[in-house]
Design a protein around this motif. Structure first.
Motif, mmCIF file in Angstrom:
data_model
loop_
_atom_site.group_PDB
_atom_site.id
_atom_site.type_symbol
_atom_site.label_atom_id
_atom_site.label_comp_id
_atom_site.label_asym_id
_atom_site.label_seq_id
_atom_site.Cartn_x
_atom_site.Cartn_y
_atom_site.Cartn_z
ATOM 1 N N ILE A 139 0.834 -1.203 0.000
ATOM 2 C CA ILE A 139 0.000 0.000 0.000
ATOM 3 C C ILE A 139 0.869 1.254 0.000
ATOM 4 N N SER A 140 0.496 2.203 -0.838
ATOM 5 C CA SER A 140 1.063 3.553 -0.816
ATOM 6 C C SER A 140 -0.073 4.530 -0.525
ATOM 7 N N ILE A 141 0.270 5.622 0.125
ATOM 8 C CA ILE A 141 -0.709 6.659 0.449
ATOM 9 C C ILE A 141 -0.502 7.834 -0.494
ATOM 10 N N ALA A 142 -1.590 8.291 -1.100
ATOM 11 C CA ALA A 142 -1.532 9.460 -1.990
ATOM 12 C C ALA A 142 -2.325 10.607 -1.381
ATOM 13 N N PHE A 143 -1.805 11.802 -1.556
ATOM 14 C CA PHE A 143 -2.498 13.007 -1.109
ATOM 15 C C PHE A 143 -2.860 13.838 -2.330
ATOM 16 N N PRO A 144 -4.091 14.320 -2.409
ATOM 17 C CA PRO A 144 -4.511 15.065 -3.593
ATOM 18 C C PRO A 144 -3.891 16.451 -3.714
ATOM 19 N N ASP A 145 -3.319 16.959 -2.612
ATOM 20 C CA ASP A 145 -2.659 18.267 -2.657
ATOM 21 C C ASP A 145 -1.735 18.387 -1.449
ATOM 22 N N ASP A 146 -0.978 19.472 -1.417
ATOM 23 C CA ASP A 146 -0.025 19.685 -0.324
ATOM 24 C C ASP A 146 -0.733 19.851 1.013
ATOM 25 N N GLY A 147 -1.948 20.428 0.990
ATOM 26 C CA GLY A 147 -2.684 20.616 2.240
ATOM 27 C C GLY A 147 -2.997 19.301 2.919
ATOM 28 N N ALA A 148 -3.417 18.310 2.148
ATOM 29 C CA ALA A 148 -3.704 16.993 2.724
ATOM 30 C C ALA A 148 -2.431 16.345 3.255
ATOM 31 N N TRP A 149 -1.313 16.546 2.532
ATOM 32 C CA TRP A 149 -0.026 15.996 3.004
ATOM 33 C C TRP A 149 0.362 16.617 4.341
ATOM 34 N N LYS A 150 0.256 17.935 4.460
ATOM 35 C CA LYS A 150 0.614 18.607 5.712
ATOM 36 C C LYS A 150 -0.240 18.097 6.866
ATOM 37 N N ARG A 151 -1.494 17.845 6.586
ATOM 38 C CA ARG A 151 -2.426 17.437 7.635
ATOM 39 C C ARG A 151 -2.146 16.026 8.137
ATOM 40 N N PHE A 152 -1.844 15.078 7.222
ATOM 41 C CA PHE A 152 -1.878 13.660 7.578
ATOM 42 C C PHE A 152 -0.556 12.912 7.476
ATOM 43 N N HIS A 153 0.485 13.501 6.903
ATOM 44 C CA HIS A 153 1.664 12.679 6.610
ATOM 45 C C HIS A 153 2.340 12.138 7.865
ATOM 46 N N LYS A 154 2.256 12.863 8.979
ATOM 47 C CA LYS A 154 2.893 12.376 10.198
ATOM 48 C C LYS A 154 2.173 11.145 10.755
ATOM 49 N N LEU A 155 0.868 11.052 10.523
ATOM 50 C CA LEU A 155 0.117 9.888 10.994
ATOM 51 C C LEU A 155 0.355 8.665 10.113
ATOM 52 N N LEU A 156 0.794 8.898 8.868
ATOM 53 C CA LEU A 156 0.912 7.811 7.895
ATOM 54 C C LEU A 156 2.350 7.670 7.385
ATOM 55 N N HIS A 157 3.309 8.080 8.208
ATOM 56 C CA HIS A 157 4.697 8.202 7.750
ATOM 57 C C HIS A 157 5.332 6.867 7.380
ATOM 58 N N HIS A 158 4.783 5.747 7.876
ATOM 59 C CA HIS A 158 5.409 4.451 7.604
ATOM 60 C C HIS A 158 4.977 3.865 6.256
ATOM 61 N N PHE A 159 4.103 4.554 5.515
ATOM 62 C CA PHE A 159 3.726 4.136 4.167
ATOM 63 C C PHE A 159 4.509 4.938 3.121
ATOM 64 N N PRO A 160 4.843 4.331 1.973
ATOM 65 C CA PRO A 160 5.357 5.132 0.858
ATOM 66 C C PRO A 160 4.305 6.174 0.473
ATOM 67 N N MET A 161 4.759 7.379 0.145
ATOM 68 C CA MET A 161 3.826 8.478 -0.087
ATOM 69 C C MET A 161 3.917 9.022 -1.497
ATOM 70 N N ILE A 162 2.772 9.455 -1.978
ATOM 71 C CA ILE A 162 2.632 10.066 -3.299
ATOM 72 C C ILE A 162 1.878 11.381 -3.105
ATOM 73 N N ILE A 163 2.359 12.432 -3.748
ATOM 74 C CA ILE A 163 1.706 13.735 -3.626
ATOM 75 C C ILE A 163 1.287 14.219 -5.010
ATOM 76 N N CYS A 164 0.032 14.571 -5.142
ATOM 77 C CA CYS A 164 -0.466 15.205 -6.358
ATOM 78 C C CYS A 164 -0.638 16.701 -6.085
ATOM 79 N N ASN A 165 -0.796 17.461 -7.135
ATOM 80 C CA ASN A 165 -1.111 18.872 -6.968
ATOM 81 C C ASN A 165 -1.930 19.364 -8.143
#
Length: 281
Positions: A139-165
């Motif tokens: 599983i990888s976690i994707a965020f639809p924008d930087d705002g979602a990343w700022k909000r949640f990335h610390k809670l989901l830091h152990h997953f590979p992350m993808i950021i859209c904008n």
């Protein structure tokens, strides 16, 4: 019940019986039409000689209307925060206010000193659910924008992350892949709320085009005005170009839960355990 003029006719049963008790009120401000009657009860309860009062408002409904960009704009999020900040003090002190994933982080500073806001998140429910999936190791976690990343990335830091904008092309706003690699992964798009769902669907298309194996989504608050949930199709095993494998929402918006329950790809994650824990603070 209402009076002939349409205003609510309210009565708190067992009012004497709650004296000296710790009282919690579970509110749902699902539309402006139902807010006044609930506020009337919320303001009355602390005056009934209760030991403490907790207001649980899972979804703070004006959270996406906090900006003042032009003279004359009204920040309704600030207005609602002021109203809740003036709930009468009970014998035990200020009201405790429990809210899940408030939309704009700065809104936590809108509340006055006469209320004690407790900001919780529904994301732990998602993490528990992801651990139950057969492909939990892919599983990888994707965020639809930087705002979602700022909000949640610390809670989901152990997953590979993808950021859209989103970028502007003429009169259109296009979703693009900013960083991360969805190739061959089960990608779960995470955000705090969804309304029309346009951004999530555009994000799904981008991730599918970049090789995601499966695509799911999670939002704490599924608002879906005008039945916009109908835009989200189940992939039925045909792949991410055809829809979502799962779409998880919490039960913070009960009207939506009623509409999407037992409809794939939707799955409801209950906030009940988190609310019960918050009441023990």
């Amino acid at each position: 019940m209402t009076f002939e003029d349409g205003f609510p006719n309210l009565f708190i049963s067992y009012a004497r019986g709650i004296r000296g008790q710790h009282v919690a009120f579970l509110a749902s401000f699902s539309s402006p039409a139902v807010i006044f009657e609930q506020l009337s009860v919320i303001y009355a309860l602390p005056r009934l000689f209760i030991s403490s009062f907790t207001l649980v408002l899972p979804f703070f409904p004006t959270g996406s209307y906090e900006r003042m960009e032009d003279e004359g704009d009204v920040a309704t999020a600030f207005t609602l925060a002021r109203i809740l900040s003036n709930i009468p003090i009970s014998r035990g002190g200020p009201t405790s206010l429990v809210i899940f994933d408030i939309h704009a982080l700065q809104e936590r500073f809108y509340f006055g000193d006469s209320v004690l806001p407790c900001f919780e998140s529904g994301v732990p429910l998602l993490m528990n659910r992801l651990q139950q999936l057969p492909d939990s190791d892919n599983i990888s976690i994707a965020f639809p924008d930087d705002g979602a990343w700022k909000r949640f990335h610390k809670l989901l830091h152990h997953f590979p992350m993808i950021i859209c904008n989103k970028v502007r092309e003429g009169d259109q706003r296009i979703v693009q892949l900013k960083e991360g690699d969805p190739q061959g992964r089960h990608v779960v798009i995470v955000d705090d709320l969804v309304q029309s769902g346009g951004t999530l669907i555009e994000c799904q298309k981008v991730l599918a085009a970049h090789g995601a194996d499966r695509i799911s989504a999670y939002v704490t608050h599924g608002i879906f005005p005008n039945r916009s949930w109908e835009r989200f199709k189940h992939d039925n095993g045909a792949g991410p170009n055809n829809g979502f494998n799962y779409f998880w929402i919490t039960d913070s918006c009960p009207l939506t839960v009623r509409e999407v329950k037992n409809r794939a790809p939707f799955e409801i994650l209950s906030l009940s355990v988190q609310i019960a824990s918050a009441l023990q603070i």
